[in-house]
Design a protein around this motif. Structure first.
Motif, mmCIF file in Angstrom:
data_model
loop_
_atom_site.group_PDB
_atom_site.id
_atom_site.type_symbol
_atom_site.label_atom_id
_atom_site.label_comp_id
_atom_site.label_asym_id
_atom_site.label_seq_id
_atom_site.Cartn_x
_atom_site.Cartn_y
_atom_site.Cartn_z
ATOM 1 N N VAL A 9 6.920 -32.344 23.301
ATOM 2 C CA VAL A 9 6.597 -32.453 21.876
ATOM 3 C C VAL A 9 7.776 -33.088 21.163
ATOM 4 C CG1 VAL A 9 5.998 -31.224 19.770
ATOM 5 C CG2 VAL A 9 5.094 -30.434 21.969
ATOM 6 N N PHE A 10 7.554 -34.258 20.558
ATOM 7 C CA PHE A 10 8.603 -34.930 19.800
ATOM 8 C C PHE A 10 8.661 -34.378 18.378
ATOM 9 C CE2 PHE A 10 8.987 -38.005 23.133
ATOM 10 C CZ PHE A 10 10.237 -38.587 22.950
ATOM 11 N N VAL A 11 9.864 -34.350 17.828
ATOM 12 C CA VAL A 11 10.094 -33.933 16.449
ATOM 13 C C VAL A 11 10.456 -35.161 15.642
ATOM 14 C CG1 VAL A 11 11.435 -32.452 14.910
ATOM 15 C CG2 VAL A 11 10.898 -31.685 17.222
ATOM 16 N N SER A 12 9.806 -35.339 14.494
ATOM 17 C CA SER A 12 10.073 -36.516 13.677
ATOM 18 C C SER A 12 11.529 -36.536 13.213
ATOM 19 C CB SER A 12 9.152 -36.537 12.451
ATOM 20 O OG SER A 12 9.501 -37.594 11.586
ATOM 21 N N PRO A 13 12.210 -37.680 13.321
ATOM 22 C CA PRO A 13 13.598 -37.739 12.863
ATOM 23 C C PRO A 13 13.737 -37.774 11.347
ATOM 24 C CG PRO A 13 12.865 -39.890 13.599
ATOM 25 C CD PRO A 13 11.750 -38.947 13.905
ATOM 26 N N LEU A 14 12.637 -37.970 10.623
ATOM 27 C CA LEU A 14 12.665 -38.033 9.164
ATOM 28 C C LEU A 14 12.387 -36.649 8.586
ATOM 29 C CD1 LEU A 14 10.658 -41.330 8.618
ATOM 30 C CD2 LEU A 14 13.119 -41.035 8.859
ATOM 31 N N SER A 15 13.158 -36.252 7.597
ATOM 32 C CA SER A 15 12.975 -34.945 6.975
ATOM 33 C C SER A 15 11.708 -34.951 6.132
ATOM 34 C CB SER A 15 14.183 -34.594 6.094
ATOM 35 O OG SER A 15 14.357 -35.578 5.091
ATOM 36 N N SER A 16 10.987 -33.841 6.164
ATOM 37 C CA SER A 16 9.744 -33.727 5.391
ATOM 38 C C SER A 16 10.058 -33.407 3.938
ATOM 39 C CB SER A 16 8.853 -32.635 5.979
ATOM 40 O OG SER A 16 9.527 -31.387 5.963
ATOM 41 N N GLN A 17 9.277 -33.975 3.022
ATOM 42 C CA GLN A 17 9.465 -33.764 1.595
ATOM 43 C C GLN A 17 8.559 -32.624 1.121
ATOM 44 O OE1 GLN A 17 11.842 -35.408 -0.059
ATOM 45 N NE2 GLN A 17 12.345 -36.493 1.830
ATOM 46 N N ARG A 18 8.855 -31.406 1.580
ATOM 47 C CA ARG A 18 8.043 -30.259 1.214
ATOM 48 C C ARG A 18 8.857 -29.323 0.335
ATOM 49 N NH1 ARG A 18 5.939 -27.162 5.923
ATOM 50 N NH2 ARG A 18 4.650 -26.273 4.279
ATOM 51 N N PRO A 19 8.232 -28.725 -0.683
ATOM 52 C CA PRO A 19 8.992 -27.875 -1.614
ATOM 53 C C PRO A 19 9.383 -26.523 -1.036
ATOM 54 C CG PRO A 19 6.664 -27.877 -2.199
ATOM 55 C CD PRO A 19 6.829 -28.889 -1.094
ATOM 56 N N THR A 20 8.701 -26.055 0.023
ATOM 57 C CA THR A 20 8.998 -24.746 0.605
ATOM 58 C C THR A 20 9.107 -24.861 2.118
ATOM 59 O OG1 THR A 20 6.650 -24.164 0.853
ATOM 60 C CG2 THR A 20 7.725 -23.567 -1.234
ATOM 61 N N LYS A 21 9.735 -23.853 2.726
ATOM 62 C CA LYS A 21 9.778 -23.762 4.177
ATOM 63 C C LYS A 21 9.778 -22.285 4.569
ATOM 64 C CE LYS A 21 14.838 -23.884 4.755
ATOM 65 N NZ LYS A 21 15.955 -24.580 5.418
ATOM 66 N N PRO A 22 9.068 -21.925 5.636
ATOM 67 C CA PRO A 22 9.007 -20.519 6.045
ATOM 68 C C PRO A 22 10.319 -20.081 6.683
ATOM 69 C CG PRO A 22 7.783 -21.891 7.569
ATOM 70 C CD PRO A 22 8.219 -22.792 6.465
#
Length: 439
Positions: A330-343
């Motif tokens: 499973v690859f992880v995207s190198p770009l950070s996600s633009q989400r307002p929250t994280k668990p």
């Protein structure tokens, strides 16, 4: 250069007595760029194929022949929770904070990891759901019963308990168990495709929203796993005889689109592979593509992890030997996600319609950015600024808001001036009358 990483899971007993491999390690995190290395391990896990999902904060691994999912936190590198479900889990998929599980009995279980809410569908497949693919709007499930179902995610996540969960489309062209499933990320109904591989020695390219088979591709041997190019230009398949195939969808002889010379119903036979796995490694059981689609990583049943350079089509390079059967990449995207929250911590699932709380960490500022800050942080001139400027040019001269305010101020000033002139005339007239009365 962006740092790109991927996760590899293993299952089964060690293949040899190798003291260099970490004891009880079941999941490995590898860095692909700028140099290949093993950056972390997670222990006490044995995940079968299609049973590993990775988010920015957690790793979810369903366990072989069990009804449990191990949840690991990536920040600490340890196991956070062990979650039990009513049926054995055969496949998992992840979309943002929603984990989707396919069970041995053919059901779909949806778990919101930030709230704990769990939704379970009826047995939609006759046999186990062996692989799944997810887009922002749809879930696609495939089974040993040879059928593929397309679900609306918004309907699955609906809070109304009276809604009946049924597939939006059913794709039934295969004649044997589905072995792998990949989907493109396009949201256009005309261009979104998914590709399924089956034990009937074929792959089918689907327009899954319309339920239409776009092309059937026949292989000399059973395709085991697939990987789709990030731009959906091609897909890669590993077969049971150890061959690796690259299928160009829009090459000189296009298989899809208006430039295709053949009808959709025409099956295409593929005979020449671009590479073959080394005999000591065995056929690839899982594949993964880098973010730019230039590096293919293959995992093999005898523990090898191989790297293939797709730009040069050179021979493979062994990047790791994990001494156990490789089951997932499973690859992880190198770009950070633009989400307002994280668990920060997951909430274990529960059944029922009771109230629940959303547990997450706010990852952005509560105050909205100013217009100037948005212009500074955006690439080029923001769209809304351009639209306002174009509208300003299109307005008639003298009818803009600024001109109206200036005109109103001028009218008020002229009223004052006229009043002063009238008062001046009256004062001068009284002075003349007074002077004439006293010669």
């Amino acid at each position: 250069m962006l740092t790109e990483s991927y996760f590899v899971s293993v299952a089964g007993p060690p293949l040899a007595n190798n003291t260099a491999i970490a004891k009880d390690a079941g999941i490995y995190e590898h860095t692909l760029h700028p140099s290949h290395s093993t950056t972390g391990t997670l222990k006490k896990s044995s995940s079968p194929r299609n049973c590993l999902a990775v988010s920015n904060t957690h790793v979810f691994a369903a366990q072989e022949d069990k009804a449990t999912v191990h949840v690991y936190t990536r920040a600490k590198g340890n196991q956070e929770a062990l979650v039990t479900f009513p049926e054995r889990v055969r496949s998992v998929a992840l979309l943002d904070d929603v984990l989707i599980l396919g069970t041995q009995e053919g059901r779909v279980i949806v778990w919101e990891v930030c709230t704990g809410r769990q939704v379970t569908t009826p047995a939609c497949h006759v046999q186990a759901i062996t692989c799944m693919a997810v887009t922002p709007f749809h879930l696609i499930t495939a089974s040993d019963d040879s059928n593929i179902h397309v679900w609306s995610l918004s309907r699955l996540l609906e809070r109304d308990p009276t809604i009946e969960h049924e597939p939006q489309e059913s794709l039934t062209n295969h004649r044997a168990a589905i072995t792998s499933l990949v989907v493109g990320q396009s949201v256009n109904p005309d261009t979104n495709i998914c590709i399924s591989a089956s034990k009937d020695k074929s792959c089918i390219v689907w327009n899954y929203q319309l339920g239409v088979a776009l092309r059937t591709i026949l292989f000399p041997s059973t395709p085991l796993c697939l990987a789709l190019d990030p731009c959906a230009r091609a897909f890669y398949a590993s077969t049971e005889d150890g061959s690796l195939y690259a299928i160009e969808l829009f090459a000189e002889k296009a298989l899809l689109g208006p430039q295709s010379a053949e009808e959709n119903s025409t099956a295409v036979q593929v005979s020449s592979a671009f590479a073959a796995a080394p005999q000591e490694a065995g056929p690839a059981s899982c594949l993964g593509l880098s973010y730019d689609g230039t590096i293919l990583i293959s995992g093999h049943s005898r523990g090898q992890v191989l790297r293939w350079d797709l730009s040069s089509r050179a021979d493979s390079t062994e990047v790791a030997n994990l001494n156990a059967a490789i089951t997932n990449i499973v690859f992880v995207s190198p770009l950070s996600s633009q989400r307002p929250t994280k668990p920060v911590a997951i909430v274990k699932p529960f059944l029922g319609s009771r109230s629940y709380n959303f547990t997450s960490q706010i990852d952005t500022d509560m105050v909205e950015d100013t217009r100037f800050a948005q212009m500074i942080s955006s690439n080029g001139i923001p769209t809304d600024t351009l639209e306002q400027a174009i509208l300003a040019f299109q307005e008639p001269v003298g009818h803009s808001i600024g001109d109206q305010e200036v005109r109103k101020e001028n009218e008020e000033l002229w009223e004052i001036i006229n009043e002063q002139r009238t008062l001046q005339k009256k004062t001068l007239q009284r002075y003349v009358e007074a002077k004439s009365a006293n010669p």
